[in-house]
Design an enzyme around this catalytic site. Structure first.
Site, PDB file in Angstrom:
ATOM      1  N   ASP A 203      14.154 -14.139 -12.135  1.00  0.00           N
ATOM      2  CA  ASP A 203      15.413 -13.765 -12.773  1.00  0.00           C
ATOM      3  C   ASP A 203      16.641 -14.334 -12.057  1.00  0.00           C
ATOM      4  OD1 ASP A 203      16.855 -11.744 -14.679  1.00  0.00           O
ATOM      5  OD2 ASP A 203      17.687 -11.344 -12.707  1.00  0.00           O
TER       6      ASP A 203
ATOM      7  N   ILE B   9       5.978 -12.548  -9.187  1.00  0.00           N
ATOM      8  CA  ILE B   9       4.829 -11.655  -9.362  1.00  0.00           C
ATOM      9  C   ILE B   9       5.123 -10.527 -10.340  1.00  0.00           C
ATOM     10  CG2 ILE B   9       3.971 -12.143  -7.040  1.00  0.00           C
ATOM     11  CD1 ILE B   9       4.971  -9.331  -6.213  1.00  0.00           C
ATOM     12  N   ASP B  10       6.407 -10.324 -10.690  1.00  0.00           N
ATOM     13  CA  ASP B  10       6.777  -9.161 -11.499  1.00  0.00           C
ATOM     14  C   ASP B  10       6.476  -9.305 -12.991  1.00  0.00           C
ATOM     15  OD1 ASP B  10       7.743  -7.689  -9.333  1.00  0.00           O
ATOM     16  OD2 ASP B  10       9.702  -8.652  -9.441  1.00  0.00           O
TER      17      ASP B  10
ATOM     18  N   LYS C 251     -14.224  15.560 -10.006  1.00  0.00           N
ATOM     19  CA  LYS C 251     -13.976  14.203  -9.567  1.00  0.00           C
ATOM     20  C   LYS C 251     -13.491  14.209  -8.123  1.00  0.00           C
ATOM     21  CE  LYS C 251     -12.013   9.840 -11.100  1.00  0.00           C
ATOM     22  NZ  LYS C 251     -11.137   9.161 -12.066  1.00  0.00           N
TER      23      LYS C 251
ATOM     24  N   SER D 121     -12.265  11.800  -5.985  1.00  0.00           N
ATOM     25  CA  SER D 121     -11.039  11.104  -5.599  1.00  0.00           C
ATOM     26  C   SER D 121     -10.089  10.994  -6.778  1.00  0.00           C
ATOM     27  CB  SER D 121     -11.372   9.706  -5.089  1.00  0.00           C
ATOM     28  OG  SER D 121     -11.885   8.913  -6.147  1.00  0.00           O
TER      29      SER D 121
END
Length: 327
Positions: free
Chosen positions: A106, A130-131, A216, A218
């Site tokens: 950007d 990476i975004d 569950k 975790s």
């Protein structure tokens, strides 16, 4: 149009895996079309400081698999000024540079957009961030590598979470965009995903935990660093206070998401877009970002590519999928 004889290339802003593959493609694509290439170091700072290196085939040998950027990168405050941009333009003309390929996100394209219009200088951008927060491309260069890094890290965290019956809140990058959290969260089977684009708060997380499977061992919650709730540590404090019986841990993945070898997808994407950027400049394109949508190459004006996240990237369908899979 005047024939382009020398193309400048630079990387700017945050680094992303695949930038080197993009540089390589620009250099080799230019040489294929009998065009010289000049690499500017540290982004727009290199233009202002006249810090550059001539590039050839040997310059980009054995870099396609490397993370980071061989041209280095930086954010330039001087380039935001008229005086700084004028110096950059004068240096480009003095060195016989006819056009630019800028690789970044950007902020990079914001600067390129102003500069291109101000001096009528040909510029084509490659989406290196990476975004994945740019319109005009399904995926940005580096996004696939980043989410795979997150998945690998969280898979390892899950092993510890399972062993100790723990609740882990994992913070990933994405100050203005939750797309890393979105896809990686789905990929690791997270119980909840908190992103800026969705109106989810700590109370919603509490509700999910109350209605989740009791057997569950975790539980993983993925939080984008830009989430309005305040990030992983704030969420952890709220959950620990409400549910003291949970063994709650916070893990911030940080800059490991930017580093490392690019995935095959990012290498191929960067290679394809890099060559097309050169071809676009030859054909007279300027002030545009080159991207890939539905496997087809498209050119998108900088004005539209900047801060216009496609609705489909964070649609209600994705959010519903998260709810279904965490049930």
């Amino acid at each position: 149009m005047n024939k382009i004889k020398n193309i400048g290339v630079l990387t700017s802003g945050g680094d992303s895996p695949g930038m080197n593959a993009a540089i390589r493609a620009v250099v080799r694509g230019s040489i294929y079309y009998d065009i010289e290439v000049t690499g500017f170091l540290r982004g727009y700072e290199g233009l202002i400081n006249n810090d550059f290196i001539p590039m050839d085939r040997k310059s980009v040998a054995n870099i396609i698999q490397r993370g980071g950027t061989i041209l280095k990168t930086a954010r330039s405050e001087a380039f935001k000024t008229v005086e700084g941009r004028k110096t950059a333009y004068e240096n480009l003309k003095a060195n016989g540079i006819d056009a630019l390929v800028v690789i970044g996100g950007d902020g990079t394209f914001t600067g390129a957009n102003v500069f291109s219009k101000e001096f009528n200088f040909p510029i084509v951008g490659l989406p290196g961030t990476i975004d994945n927060d740019l319109a005009g491309t399904d995926f940005t260069i580096g996004y696939d590598s980043a989410i795979n890094t997150v998945v690998d890290a969280v898979d390892r965290i899950r092993d510890t979470a399972e062993s100790h019956d723990r609740l882990f809140i994992v913070e990933v990058m994405g100050r203005d965009s939750g797309l890393i959290a979105l896809r990686s969260g789905i990929g690791v089977g997270a119980e909840a995903i908190m992103i800026p684009e969705a109106n989810m708060n700590a109370d919603d997380i509490l509700h999910k935990l109350e209605h989740s499977r009791k057997d569950k061992a975790s539980k993983i919650i993925i939080v984008a660093e830009g989430d309005d709730t305040g990030g992983a540590f704030k969420v952890g404090e709220i959950l620990q206070e409400k549910y003291p019986h949970y063994d709650t841990k916070v893990s911030v993945l940080g800059h490991i998401q930017r580093g490392g070898k690019p995935t095959c997808m990012d290498r191929v994407l960067a290679s394809r877009l890099g060559v097309v950027a050169v071809e676009g400049l030859i054909q007279g394109e300027s002030g545009v970002m080159v991207g890939q949508i539905n496997r087809e190459i498209v050119f998108t004006p900088f004005d539209h590519a900047i801060k216009h996240i496609n609705a489909e990237k964070v649609s209600s369908k994705w959010l519903k999928l998260i709810d279904i899979l965490s049930f």
